[in-house]
Design a protein around this motif. Structure first.
Motif, PDB file in Angstrom:
ATOM      1  N   PRO A   9      13.258 -10.253  -7.372  1.00  0.00           N
ATOM      2  CA  PRO A   9      12.076 -10.472  -8.196  1.00  0.00           C
ATOM      3  C   PRO A   9      11.333  -9.153  -8.449  1.00  0.00           C
ATOM      4  N   PRO A  10      10.448  -9.150  -9.451  1.00  0.00           N
ATOM      5  CA  PRO A  10       9.660  -7.944  -9.714  1.00  0.00           C
ATOM      6  C   PRO A  10       8.880  -7.549  -8.455  1.00  0.00           C
ATOM      7  N   HIS A  11       9.037  -6.306  -8.042  1.00  0.00           N
ATOM      8  CA  HIS A  11       8.407  -5.870  -6.801  1.00  0.00           C
ATOM      9  C   HIS A  11       8.136  -4.371  -6.854  1.00  0.00           C
ATOM     10  N   PHE A  12       7.380  -3.907  -5.862  1.00  0.00           N
ATOM     11  CA  PHE A  12       7.183  -2.474  -5.690  1.00  0.00           C
ATOM     12  C   PHE A  12       7.374  -2.147  -4.216  1.00  0.00           C
ATOM     13  N   HIS A  13       7.611  -0.876  -3.960  1.00  0.00           N
ATOM     14  CA  HIS A  13       7.832  -0.385  -2.603  1.00  0.00           C
ATOM     15  C   HIS A  13       6.534   0.253  -2.116  1.00  0.00           C
ATOM     16  N   ALA A  14       6.039  -0.175  -0.976  1.00  0.00           N
ATOM     17  CA  ALA A  14       4.851   0.414  -0.370  1.00  0.00           C
ATOM     18  C   ALA A  14       5.300   1.156   0.887  1.00  0.00           C
ATOM     19  N   LEU A  15       4.923   2.432   0.982  1.00  0.00           N
ATOM     20  CA  LEU A  15       5.318   3.269   2.109  1.00  0.00           C
ATOM     21  C   LEU A  15       4.088   3.670   2.903  1.00  0.00           C
ATOM     22  N   TYR A  16       4.234   3.633   4.223  1.00  0.00           N
ATOM     23  CA  TYR A  16       3.169   4.094   5.107  1.00  0.00           C
ATOM     24  C   TYR A  16       3.840   4.735   6.309  1.00  0.00           C
ATOM     25  N   ALA A  17       3.622   6.048   6.468  1.00  0.00           N
ATOM     26  CA  ALA A  17       4.304   6.811   7.522  1.00  0.00           C
ATOM     27  C   ALA A  17       5.803   6.572   7.387  1.00  0.00           C
ATOM     28  N   VAL A  30       5.110 -10.183   0.963  1.00  0.00           N
ATOM     29  CA  VAL A  30       6.051  -9.183   1.464  1.00  0.00           C
ATOM     30  C   VAL A  30       7.440  -9.802   1.427  1.00  0.00           C
ATOM     31  N   ILE A  31       8.339  -9.179   0.676  1.00  0.00           N
ATOM     32  CA  ILE A  31       9.710  -9.671   0.532  1.00  0.00           C
ATOM     33  C   ILE A  31      10.578  -9.156   1.669  1.00  0.00           C
ATOM     34  N   GLU A  32      10.331  -7.906   2.036  1.00  0.00           N
ATOM     35  CA  GLU A  32      11.182  -7.246   3.026  1.00  0.00           C
ATOM     36  C   GLU A  32      10.388  -6.136   3.689  1.00  0.00           C
ATOM     37  N   GLY A  33      10.669  -5.865   4.938  1.00  0.00           N
ATOM     38  CA  GLY A  33      10.019  -4.785   5.661  1.00  0.00           C
ATOM     39  C   GLY A  33       8.656  -5.183   6.167  1.00  0.00           C
ATOM     40  N   LYS A  34       7.905  -4.184   6.617  1.00  0.00           N
ATOM     41  CA  LYS A  34       6.553  -4.455   7.112  1.00  0.00           C
ATOM     42  C   LYS A  34       5.732  -3.180   7.109  1.00  0.00           C
ATOM     43  N   LEU A  35       4.418  -3.370   7.124  1.00  0.00           N
ATOM     44  CA  LEU A  35       3.448  -2.291   7.222  1.00  0.00           C
ATOM     45  C   LEU A  35       2.430  -2.693   8.286  1.00  0.00           C
ATOM     46  N   PRO A  36       1.735  -1.722   8.869  1.00  0.00           N
ATOM     47  CA  PRO A  36       0.636  -2.081   9.760  1.00  0.00           C
ATOM     48  C   PRO A  36      -0.387  -2.924   8.996  1.00  0.00           C
ATOM     49  N   ARG A  37      -1.025  -3.848   9.686  1.00  0.00           N
ATOM     50  CA  ARG A  37      -1.939  -4.793   9.039  1.00  0.00           C
ATOM     51  C   ARG A  37      -2.986  -4.102   8.158  1.00  0.00           C
ATOM     52  N   ALA A  39      -2.955  -1.174   6.684  1.00  0.00           N
ATOM     53  CA  ALA A  39      -2.328  -0.596   5.492  1.00  0.00           C
ATOM     54  C   ALA A  39      -1.941  -1.690   4.511  1.00  0.00           C
ATOM     55  N   LEU A  40      -1.398  -2.792   5.017  1.00  0.00           N
ATOM     56  CA  LEU A  40      -0.989  -3.897   4.146  1.00  0.00           C
ATOM     57  C   LEU A  40      -2.185  -4.483   3.411  1.00  0.00           C
ATOM     58  N   VAL A  41      -3.296  -4.651   4.088  1.00  0.00           N
ATOM     59  CA  VAL A  41      -4.508  -5.187   3.441  1.00  0.00           C
ATOM     60  C   VAL A  41      -4.931  -4.294   2.281  1.00  0.00           C
ATOM     61  N   MET A  42      -4.897  -2.987   2.489  1.00  0.00           N
ATOM     62  CA  MET A  42      -5.286  -2.049   1.424  1.00  0.00           C
ATOM     63  C   MET A  42      -4.297  -2.084   0.263  1.00  0.00           C
ATOM     64  N   VAL A  43      -3.011  -2.152   0.568  1.00  0.00           N
ATOM     65  CA  VAL A  43      -1.988  -2.213  -0.479  1.00  0.00           C
ATOM     66  C   VAL A  43      -2.155  -3.484  -1.297  1.00  0.00           C
ATOM     67  N   LEU A  44      -2.384  -4.599  -0.634  1.00  0.00           N
ATOM     68  CA  LEU A  44      -2.530  -5.870  -1.363  1.00  0.00           C
ATOM     69  C   LEU A  44      -3.796  -5.897  -2.210  1.00  0.00           C
ATOM     70  N   LYS A  71      -3.980   4.127 -11.012  1.00  0.00           N
ATOM     71  CA  LYS A  71      -5.040   4.701 -10.204  1.00  0.00           C
ATOM     72  C   LYS A  71      -4.978   4.176  -8.766  1.00  0.00           C
ATOM     73  N   PRO A  72      -5.326   5.030  -7.811  1.00  0.00           N
ATOM     74  CA  PRO A  72      -5.364   4.587  -6.418  1.00  0.00           C
ATOM     75  C   PRO A  72      -6.566   3.681  -6.147  1.00  0.00           C
ATOM     76  N   LEU A  73      -6.563   3.086  -4.998  1.00  0.00           N
ATOM     77  CA  LEU A  73      -7.685   2.257  -4.558  1.00  0.00           C
ATOM     78  C   LEU A  73      -8.907   3.141  -4.377  1.00  0.00           C
ATOM     79  N   GLU A  74     -10.019   2.703  -4.886  1.00  0.00           N
ATOM     80  CA  GLU A  74     -11.261   3.515  -4.758  1.00  0.00           C
ATOM     81  C   GLU A  74     -12.123   2.985  -3.665  1.00  0.00           C
TER      82      GLU A  74
END
Length: 74
Positions: A9-17, A30-37, A39-44, A71-74
């Motif tokens: 499905p349409p998705h994007f890759h979020a990287l943290y460390a 989240v389709i696959e993988g994981k992020l710290p909580r 970081a995930l809250v900010m990405v979402l 644009k990034p999250l402000e």
């Protein structure tokens, strides 16, 4: 997003460390993988604000075109 080899499905890759998560643009699940909580809250939050732009970039990548900056999250 990657120009080559993207799949539904349409998705994007979020990287943290050293961690990575694939996030469905339509559902923000989240389709696959994981992020710290935290970081995930900010990405979402960011993805929710830019969902239309993410879909536009997804379509550009599927057409093997460069995505537009978002644009990034402000």
């Amino acid at each position: 997003m990657y120009i080559r080899g993207e799949h539904n499905p349409p998705h994007f890759h979020a990287l943290y460390a050293e961690q990575e998560a694939l996030i469905d643009i339509r559902t923000l699940a989240v389709i696959e993988g994981k992020l710290p909580r935290r970081a995930l809250v900010m990405v979402l939050e960011w993805a929710n604000e830019h969902r239309d732009e993410l879909m536009e970039d997804w379509n550009l990548c599927r057409a093997k075109q460069l995505p537009k900056p978002i644009k990034p999250l402000e």
